[in-house]
Design a protein around this motif. Structure first.
Motif, PDB file in Angstrom:
ATOM      1  N   LEU A 166       0.837  -1.215   0.000  1.00  0.00           N
ATOM      2  CA  LEU A 166       0.000   0.000   0.000  1.00  0.00           C
ATOM      3  C   LEU A 166       0.868   1.260   0.000  1.00  0.00           C
ATOM      4  O   LEU A 166       0.506   2.277  -0.587  1.00  0.00           O
ATOM      5  N   ILE A 167       2.026   1.198   0.665  1.00  0.00           N
ATOM      6  CA  ILE A 167       2.943   2.336   0.665  1.00  0.00           C
ATOM      7  C   ILE A 167       3.570   2.481  -0.725  1.00  0.00           C
ATOM      8  O   ILE A 167       3.627   3.576  -1.284  1.00  0.00           O
ATOM      9  N   ALA A 168       4.013   1.355  -1.290  1.00  0.00           N
ATOM     10  CA  ALA A 168       4.663   1.403  -2.621  1.00  0.00           C
ATOM     11  C   ALA A 168       3.695   1.921  -3.681  1.00  0.00           C
ATOM     12  O   ALA A 168       4.089   2.671  -4.578  1.00  0.00           O
ATOM     13  N   SER A 169       2.421   1.551  -3.579  1.00  0.00           N
ATOM     14  CA  SER A 169       1.444   1.954  -4.601  1.00  0.00           C
ATOM     15  C   SER A 169       1.024   3.411  -4.452  1.00  0.00           C
ATOM     16  O   SER A 169       0.445   3.999  -5.367  1.00  0.00           O
ATOM     17  N   GLY A 170       1.288   3.997  -3.281  1.00  0.00           N
ATOM     18  CA  GLY A 170       0.847   5.364  -3.027  1.00  0.00           C
ATOM     19  C   GLY A 170      -0.544   5.444  -2.419  1.00  0.00           C
ATOM     20  O   GLY A 170      -1.026   6.527  -2.092  1.00  0.00           O
ATOM     21  N   ASP A 171      -1.230   4.305  -2.272  1.00  0.00           N
ATOM     22  CA  ASP A 171      -2.545   4.322  -1.608  1.00  0.00           C
ATOM     23  C   ASP A 171      -2.406   4.869  -0.188  1.00  0.00           C
ATOM     24  O   ASP A 171      -3.316   5.504   0.333  1.00  0.00           O
ATOM     25  N   VAL A 172      -1.275   4.572   0.436  1.00  0.00           N
ATOM     26  CA  VAL A 172      -0.936   5.196   1.716  1.00  0.00           C
ATOM     27  C   VAL A 172       0.214   6.170   1.429  1.00  0.00           C
ATOM     28  O   VAL A 172       1.283   5.764   0.988  1.00  0.00           O
ATOM     29  N   ASP A 173      -0.059   7.460   1.647  1.00  0.00           N
ATOM     30  CA  ASP A 173       0.836   8.536   1.206  1.00  0.00           C
ATOM     31  C   ASP A 173       1.732   8.990   2.366  1.00  0.00           C
ATOM     32  O   ASP A 173       1.433   9.964   3.045  1.00  0.00           O
ATOM     33  N   HIS A 174       2.843   8.275   2.562  1.00  0.00           N
ATOM     34  CA  HIS A 174       3.714   8.626   3.683  1.00  0.00           C
ATOM     35  C   HIS A 174       4.491   9.922   3.447  1.00  0.00           C
ATOM     36  O   HIS A 174       4.898  10.573   4.401  1.00  0.00           O
ATOM     37  N   ALA A 175       4.688  10.292   2.183  1.00  0.00           N
ATOM     38  CA  ALA A 175       5.405  11.548   1.917  1.00  0.00           C
ATOM     39  C   ALA A 175       4.647  12.722   2.537  1.00  0.00           C
ATOM     40  O   ALA A 175       5.249  13.642   3.105  1.00  0.00           O
ATOM     41  N   THR A 176       3.313  12.679   2.443  1.00  0.00           N
ATOM     42  CA  THR A 176       2.492  13.737   3.038  1.00  0.00           C
ATOM     43  C   THR A 176       2.321  13.528   4.546  1.00  0.00           C
ATOM     44  O   THR A 176       2.298  14.481   5.324  1.00  0.00           O
ATOM     45  N   PHE A 177       2.193  12.277   4.949  1.00  0.00           N
ATOM     46  CA  PHE A 177       1.826  11.922   6.323  1.00  0.00           C
ATOM     47  C   PHE A 177       2.929  12.202   7.339  1.00  0.00           C
ATOM     48  O   PHE A 177       2.678  12.689   8.448  1.00  0.00           O
ATOM     49  N   LEU A 178       4.181  11.909   6.991  1.00  0.00           N
ATOM     50  CA  LEU A 178       5.228  11.958   8.016  1.00  0.00           C
ATOM     51  C   LEU A 178       5.715  13.388   8.242  1.00  0.00           C
ATOM     52  O   LEU A 178       5.588  14.262   7.388  1.00  0.00           O
ATOM     53  N   ASP A 179       6.285  13.598   9.418  1.00  0.00           N
ATOM     54  CA  ASP A 179       6.763  14.917   9.828  1.00  0.00           C
ATOM     55  C   ASP A 179       8.211  14.759  10.301  1.00  0.00           C
ATOM     56  O   ASP A 179       8.476  14.166  11.346  1.00  0.00           O
ATOM     57  N   ASP A 180       9.158  15.268   9.493  1.00  0.00           N
ATOM     58  CA  ASP A 180      10.577  15.054   9.830  1.00  0.00           C
ATOM     59  C   ASP A 180      11.238  16.313  10.395  1.00  0.00           C
ATOM     60  O   ASP A 180      12.436  16.524  10.241  1.00  0.00           O
ATOM     61  N   ARG A 181      10.460  17.156  11.077  1.00  0.00           N
ATOM     62  CA  ARG A 181      11.013  18.385  11.653  1.00  0.00           C
ATOM     63  C   ARG A 181      11.822  18.149  12.928  1.00  0.00           C
ATOM     64  O   ARG A 181      12.503  19.036  13.402  1.00  0.00           O
ATOM     65  N   PHE A 182      11.693  16.981  13.544  1.00  0.00           N
ATOM     66  CA  PHE A 182      12.227  16.808  14.907  1.00  0.00           C
ATOM     67  C   PHE A 182      13.504  15.972  14.927  1.00  0.00           C
ATOM     68  O   PHE A 182      13.772  15.208  14.009  1.00  0.00           O
ATOM     69  N   SER A 183      14.260  16.119  16.043  1.00  0.00           N
ATOM     70  CA  SER A 183      15.519  15.383  16.199  1.00  0.00           C
ATOM     71  C   SER A 183      15.491  14.551  17.475  1.00  0.00           C
ATOM     72  O   SER A 183      14.971  14.998  18.505  1.00  0.00           O
ATOM     73  N   LEU A 184      16.104  13.378  17.411  1.00  0.00           N
ATOM     74  CA  LEU A 184      16.238  12.549  18.619  1.00  0.00           C
ATOM     75  C   LEU A 184      17.150  13.207  19.645  1.00  0.00           C
ATOM     76  O   LEU A 184      17.138  12.832  20.818  1.00  0.00           O
ATOM     77  N   LEU A 185      17.945  14.177  19.217  1.00  0.00           N
ATOM     78  CA  LEU A 185      18.819  14.876  20.165  1.00  0.00           C
ATOM     79  C   LEU A 185      18.028  15.857  21.026  1.00  0.00           C
ATOM     80  O   LEU A 185      18.491  16.269  22.078  1.00  0.00           O
ATOM     81  N   GLU A 186      16.842  16.236  20.550  1.00  0.00           N
ATOM     82  CA  GLU A 186      15.946  17.094  21.337  1.00  0.00           C
ATOM     83  C   GLU A 186      14.541  16.522  21.276  1.00  0.00           C
ATOM     84  O   GLU A 186      13.580  17.171  20.829  1.00  0.00           O
ATOM     85  N   ALA A 187      14.436  15.288  21.740  1.00  0.00           N
ATOM     86  CA  ALA A 187      13.194  14.543  21.534  1.00  0.00           C
ATOM     87  C   ALA A 187      12.032  15.085  22.360  1.00  0.00           C
ATOM     88  O   ALA A 187      10.872  14.937  21.966  1.00  0.00           O
ATOM     89  N   ASP A 188      12.330  15.725  23.511  1.00  0.00           N
ATOM     90  CA  ASP A 188      11.233  16.277  24.325  1.00  0.00           C
ATOM     91  C   ASP A 188      10.330  17.181  23.500  1.00  0.00           C
ATOM     92  O   ASP A 188       9.114  17.189  23.680  1.00  0.00           O
ATOM     93  N   GLU A 189      10.950  17.927  22.595  1.00  0.00           N
ATOM     94  CA  GLU A 189      10.170  18.840  21.761  1.00  0.00           C
ATOM     95  C   GLU A 189       9.165  18.051  20.910  1.00  0.00           C
ATOM     96  O   GLU A 189       7.995  18.437  20.776  1.00  0.00           O
ATOM     97  N   ALA A 190       9.612  16.927  20.378  1.00  0.00           N
ATOM     98  CA  ALA A 190       8.712  16.094  19.572  1.00  0.00           C
ATOM     99  C   ALA A 190       7.580  15.527  20.430  1.00  0.00           C
ATOM    100  O   ALA A 190       6.411  15.531  20.029  1.00  0.00           O
ATOM    101  N   PHE A 191       7.914  15.041  21.622  1.00  0.00           N
ATOM    102  CA  PHE A 191       6.885  14.456  22.500  1.00  0.00           C
ATOM    103  C   PHE A 191       5.863  15.507  22.933  1.00  0.00           C
ATOM    104  O   PHE A 191       4.661  15.271  22.907  1.00  0.00           O
ATOM    105  N   GLU A 192       6.353  16.668  23.336  1.00  0.00           N
ATOM    106  CA  GLU A 192       5.438  17.718  23.802  1.00  0.00           C
ATOM    107  C   GLU A 192       4.544  18.203  22.654  1.00  0.00           C
ATOM    108  O   GLU A 192       3.347  18.419  22.849  1.00  0.00           O
ATOM    109  N   THR A 193       5.139  18.350  21.471  1.00  0.00           N
ATOM    110  CA  THR A 193       4.338  18.795  20.323  1.00  0.00           C
ATOM    111  C   THR A 193       3.303  17.738  19.954  1.00  0.00           C
ATOM    112  O   THR A 193       2.150  18.043  19.653  1.00  0.00           O
ATOM    113  N   PHE A 194       3.709  16.464  20.008  1.00  0.00           N
ATOM    114  CA  PHE A 194       2.790  15.361  19.709  1.00  0.00           C
ATOM    115  C   PHE A 194       1.618  15.374  20.686  1.00  0.00           C
ATOM    116  O   PHE A 194       0.453  15.289  20.289  1.00  0.00           O
ATOM    117  N   LEU A 195       1.929  15.498  21.985  1.00  0.00           N
ATOM    118  CA  LEU A 195       0.874  15.444  23.009  1.00  0.00           C
ATOM    119  C   LEU A 195      -0.075  16.638  22.902  1.00  0.00           C
ATOM    120  O   LEU A 195      -1.247  16.539  23.264  1.00  0.00           O
TER     121      LEU A 195
END
Ligand SMILES: [Zn+2]
Ligand SMILES: [Zn+2]
Length: 347
Positions: A302-331
């Motif tokens: 489904l990912i390969a076919s594009g039926d599930v559009d991960h390019a739009t879905f995922l958010d790569d703004r965050f870093s594991l070096l400052e993961a609290d920011e990702a967790f707080e934003t997620f929550l």
């Protein structure tokens, strides 16, 4: 290498720790982690919800990821150095009744990566080959990191729902699992609407719209009027509850048509409601939990076919070096599916 570990039994308490690179057992492969996603359950560990009290600390978290095999134990036969892989992070014991009859997802003794043993928010992770799944060339690494949550939606829709072409479908909850469930229900031919609450108006409902869905904000919109408009006054054929909130099931009962189906995916805790209306309307109440081999296979396609559009879905703004920011934003609902570049933990 370093890893991001839960270090104490309190809110937050995620720390970068120095670790020895693991040495694979004979039946294991050593994986260099490329990308890893942030899951609602990782946020549950961050908050230290009661479901995670069993954890022994410190434990490196993270269970949705992709990487490459860089070393294989002597008994490993199905994977070789250089292979791209993902892990099926819920491991059945292989011996209990459920495992014997092919229901490993509800194994009586299941252990979960990133909860019961160290997970993938690390430079490397060592994994039994029986838990590995090959990634085809036509799936990008950043997208492959999200096969595991996709497989949860695939199981809910393809294995456990009766969504058919032309069906009107509501997905309650525009979190990661909701957005994936919606995309797969649409791939099955459903006309899908995603419903969220006030906090979702900032990021998650706009994301759903970007993915092409009708949305409902149940705090602002007239839910009855939207249902009548979208379903000709009949109600939805299938309602998926991915909210993880006690209000999800009572709302689903209001929205589903007589003779329709409710699929419970989120874990909602306790709720009290009148059940007679369910019986009198012959509502089919179905649960869906975790995922299995075939759900991973379908998700990769489904990912390969594009039926599930991960390019739009995922958010790569965050870093594991400052993961609290990702967790707080997620929550706070300010993101839906952060995907981290794990290579920053290798030095
Ligand atoms: Zn997950
Ligand atoms: Zn078992």
């Amino acid at each position: 290498m370093r890893g991001l570990a839960k270090t104490s039994r309190s809110q937050g308490a995620m720390e970068l720790v120095d670790l020895e690179r693991p040495t694979p057992e004979p039946d294991e492969a050593l994986i260099e982690v490329d990308y890893a996603g942030l899951c609602g359950s990782d946020a549950g560990i961050y908050e230290f919800e009661s479901a995670f009290e069993r954890m022994e600390l410190p434990t490196v978290i993270g269970h949705e990821y992709t990487g490459r095999v860089i070393e294989a134990g002597d008994d490993v036969t199905n994977f070789a150095v250089g292979d791209r892989v993902v892990e099926r992070p819920i491991r059945g014991c292989g011996e209990c009744y459920q495992c014997q009859i092919g229901e490993e997802n509800v194994c009586q003794n299941a252990v979960i990566t990133g909860v019961d043993h160290d997970g993938a928010y690390a430079g490397h992770v060592s994994v039994p080959e029986t838990a590995l799944h090959p990634v085809p060339d036509d799936v990008e690494p950043k997208h492959a990191a999200l096969v595991e949550p996709t497989s949860i939606g695939a199981r809910a829709v393809i294995e456990n729902s009766r969504v058919s072409p032309g069906d009107r479908v509501m997905v309650a909850g525009p979190g990661p699992i909701g957005q994936l469930t919606a995309q797969i229900a649409r791939a099955q031919g459903g006309e899908v609407v995603l419903a969220g609450v006030g906090q979702d108006a900032e990021y998650r409902l706009p994301l759903a719209e970007e993915l092409g869905f009708e949305t409902i904000n149940i705090e602002d919109d007239d839910l009855d009027a939207r249902r009548d408009e979208l379903t000709d006054g009949v109600g939805y054929d299938v309602v998926f509850d991915t909210t993880g909130h006690p209000s999800g099931l009572p709302m689903a009962v209001e929205e589903v048509r007589k003779g329709g189906q409710i699929v419970l995916v989120g874990q909602t805790g306790e709720t009290t409601m009148p059940y007679s209306p369910l019986v009198r309307a012959e509502i089919d109440l179905q649960c869906s939990y975790a995922s299995m081999y075939e759900d991973f296979e379908r998700s990769l396609r489904l990912i390969a076919s594009g039926d599930v559009d991960h390019a739009t879905f995922l958010d790569d703004r965050f870093s594991l070096l400052e993961a609290d920011e990702a967790f707080e934003t997620f929550l706070a609902g300010g993101t839906c599916k952060p995907v981290f570049d794990a290579s920053v933990l290798r030095d």
